[in-house]
Scaffold this motif. Structure first.
Motif, short mmCIF file in Angstrom:
data_model
loop_
_atom_site.label_atom_id
_atom_site.label_comp_id
_atom_site.label_asym_id
_atom_site.label_seq_id
_atom_site.Cartn_x
_atom_site.Cartn_y
_atom_site.Cartn_z
N ARG A 141 0.82 -1.22 0.00
CA ARG A 141 0.00 0.00 0.00
C ARG A 141 0.86 1.28 0.00
O ARG A 141 0.32 2.36 -0.14
CB ARG A 141 -0.94 0.02 1.19
CG ARG A 141 -2.01 -1.04 1.10
CD ARG A 141 -3.12 -0.74 2.08
NE ARG A 141 -4.18 -1.73 2.00
CZ ARG A 141 -5.19 -1.65 1.17
NH1 ARG A 141 -5.28 -0.66 0.33
NH2 ARG A 141 -6.12 -2.59 1.17
N HIS A 142 2.14 1.13 0.20
CA HIS A 142 3.03 2.30 0.20
C HIS A 142 3.06 2.91 -1.21
O HIS A 142 3.12 2.18 -2.21
CB HIS A 142 4.45 1.88 0.61
CG HIS A 142 5.33 3.04 0.92
ND1 HIS A 142 5.94 3.79 -0.04
CD2 HIS A 142 5.69 3.58 2.11
CE1 HIS A 142 6.65 4.74 0.53
NE2 HIS A 142 6.51 4.63 1.84
N PRO A 143 3.02 4.24 -1.32
CA PRO A 143 2.96 4.87 -2.65
C PRO A 143 4.18 4.57 -3.54
O PRO A 143 4.07 4.64 -4.75
CB PRO A 143 2.88 6.37 -2.35
CG PRO A 143 2.80 6.53 -0.89
CD PRO A 143 2.91 5.20 -0.25
N GLN A 144 5.29 4.21 -2.94
CA GLN A 144 6.50 3.94 -3.73
C GLN A 144 6.78 2.44 -3.90
O GLN A 144 7.82 2.07 -4.42
CB GLN A 144 7.72 4.61 -3.07
CG GLN A 144 7.61 6.11 -2.96
CD GLN A 144 7.56 6.77 -4.32
OE1 GLN A 144 8.22 6.35 -5.26
NE2 GLN A 144 6.76 7.82 -4.44
N TRP A 145 5.86 1.61 -3.48
CA TRP A 145 6.08 0.18 -3.56
C TRP A 145 6.34 -0.27 -5.00
O TRP A 145 7.25 -1.05 -5.27
CB TRP A 145 4.88 -0.59 -2.99
CG TRP A 145 5.04 -2.08 -3.13
CD1 TRP A 145 5.70 -2.91 -2.29
CD2 TRP A 145 4.56 -2.89 -4.20
NE1 TRP A 145 5.66 -4.20 -2.75
CE2 TRP A 145 4.97 -4.21 -3.94
CE3 TRP A 145 3.84 -2.64 -5.36
CZ2 TRP A 145 4.66 -5.26 -4.79
CZ3 TRP A 145 3.53 -3.70 -6.20
CH2 TRP A 145 3.95 -4.99 -5.90
N SER A 176 -0.92 -3.02 -10.03
CA SER A 176 -1.38 -1.82 -10.74
C SER A 176 -2.81 -2.01 -11.26
O SER A 176 -3.52 -1.03 -11.48
CB SER A 176 -0.43 -1.49 -11.90
OG SER A 176 -0.55 -2.45 -12.93
N GLY A 181 -3.05 3.80 -8.79
CA GLY A 181 -1.99 4.76 -8.48
C GLY A 181 -0.63 4.12 -8.34
O GLY A 181 0.34 4.79 -7.98
N THR A 182 -0.49 2.85 -8.60
CA THR A 182 0.79 2.16 -8.46
C THR A 182 1.76 2.65 -9.54
O THR A 182 1.42 2.68 -10.72
CB THR A 182 0.61 0.63 -8.58
OG1 THR A 182 -0.33 0.20 -7.61
CG2 THR A 182 1.91 -0.10 -8.39
N LEU A 183 2.93 3.01 -9.09
CA LEU A 183 3.94 3.48 -10.05
C LEU A 183 4.53 2.31 -10.81
O LEU A 183 4.74 1.26 -10.26
CB LEU A 183 5.07 4.22 -9.31
CG LEU A 183 4.65 5.52 -8.63
CD1 LEU A 183 5.83 6.10 -7.85
CD2 LEU A 183 4.18 6.53 -9.66
#
Length: 183
Positions: A141-145, A176, A181-183
Motif C-alpha cells: 500500500r506504500h505509494p513507492q512500492w 497496478s 496509483g501504483t507506479l
C-alpha cells in the motif's frame, strides 16, 4: 592604510581569502572615521558574500548603503547586494528542502531505503540494492512500492535471476490492476 592594503591583498589576490575577514573587521573597528572606510566596508561585504556568507553580505551592504548613500561604490554595492540576496534566498530554499526531506525520511524510513537502493542500483551494487528494495515486502500500500518492486526486478535481471525478475514485475503489474496509483 597599510593594514587595509594587506587585508585587500589577502582577500582578493591570495588563495585563502577567508583569512582577510578578521583583518577587515579589526580595521573597521580600529578606524571608524578613516577616509578609506567606504572602500573597506564595500570590500568587506563583498568578501563575506564570496566566502559563503551571502546573508551577512546583504546585511553588510545594507549598513554600507545607510552610511554611504551617495558614495563612489554605491551602484556596485546595490548590484552586489541584489546578487547576494538572490544567492541567500536560493540557499535558504535548499536548506528548507533538505530539512523537509530529512523530516520525510524520519517519518517514513522506507523512503530512505528506496533512495539507498536506487543509489546502489546506479552504482551496480545489486546485492545491496536487492536487500534495500526487499524492505518494501509487505508494504504494497506504500505509494513507492511499485517503483521499489520494479527496481527489484531490474536488479534480479542484472544478477541473472530472470525468473525472480519476471515474478517481481508481474507483482507490480498485478498490483497496478488493483490500485491504479501504483507506479
Amino acid at each position: 592604510e597599510i593594514r587595509l592594503a594587506r587585508a585587500e591583498t589577502i582577500a582578493f589576490r591570495s588563495t585563502h581569502p577567508k583569512d582577510a575577514l578578521p583583518l577587515f573587521e579589526k580595521w573597521l573597528q580600529a578606524y571608524p572615521k578613516h577616509r578609506m572606510r567606504e572602500k573597506a566596508l564595500y570590500q568587506y561585504a563583498l568578501l563575506l558574500g564570496k566566502n559563503g556568507r551571502p546573508d551577512m553580505a546583504v546585511q553588510s551592504f545594507d549598513a554600507f548603503l545607510k552610511e554611504f548613500p551617495t558614495g563612489s561604490y554605491t551602484m556596485q554595492a546595490r548590484k552586489q547586494q541584489e546578487k547576494f540576496r538572490a544567492v541567500a534566498t536560493a540557499a535558504a530554499k535548499r536548506e528548507a528542502s533538505v530539512k523537509e526531506r530529512e523530516q520525510a525520511f524520519r517519518e517514513d524510513p522506507l523512503l530512505s531505503a528506496l533512495e539507498k537502493a536506487e543509489k546502489a542500483h546506479r552504482s551496480k551494487v545489486y546485492d545491496f540494492a536487492i536487500r534495500e528494495y526487499l524492505r518494501f515486502r509487505g508494504y504494497e500500500r506504500h505509494p513507492q512500492w511499485g517503483r521499489a518492486w520494479y527496481g527489484l526486478g531490474v536488479c534480479y535481471r542484472e544478477t541473472g535471476r530472470t525468473d525472480a525478475a519476471i515474478e517481481a514485475w508481474n507483482a507490480v503489474w498485478s498490483r497496478s490492476l488493483l490500485a491504479t496509483g501504483t507506479l
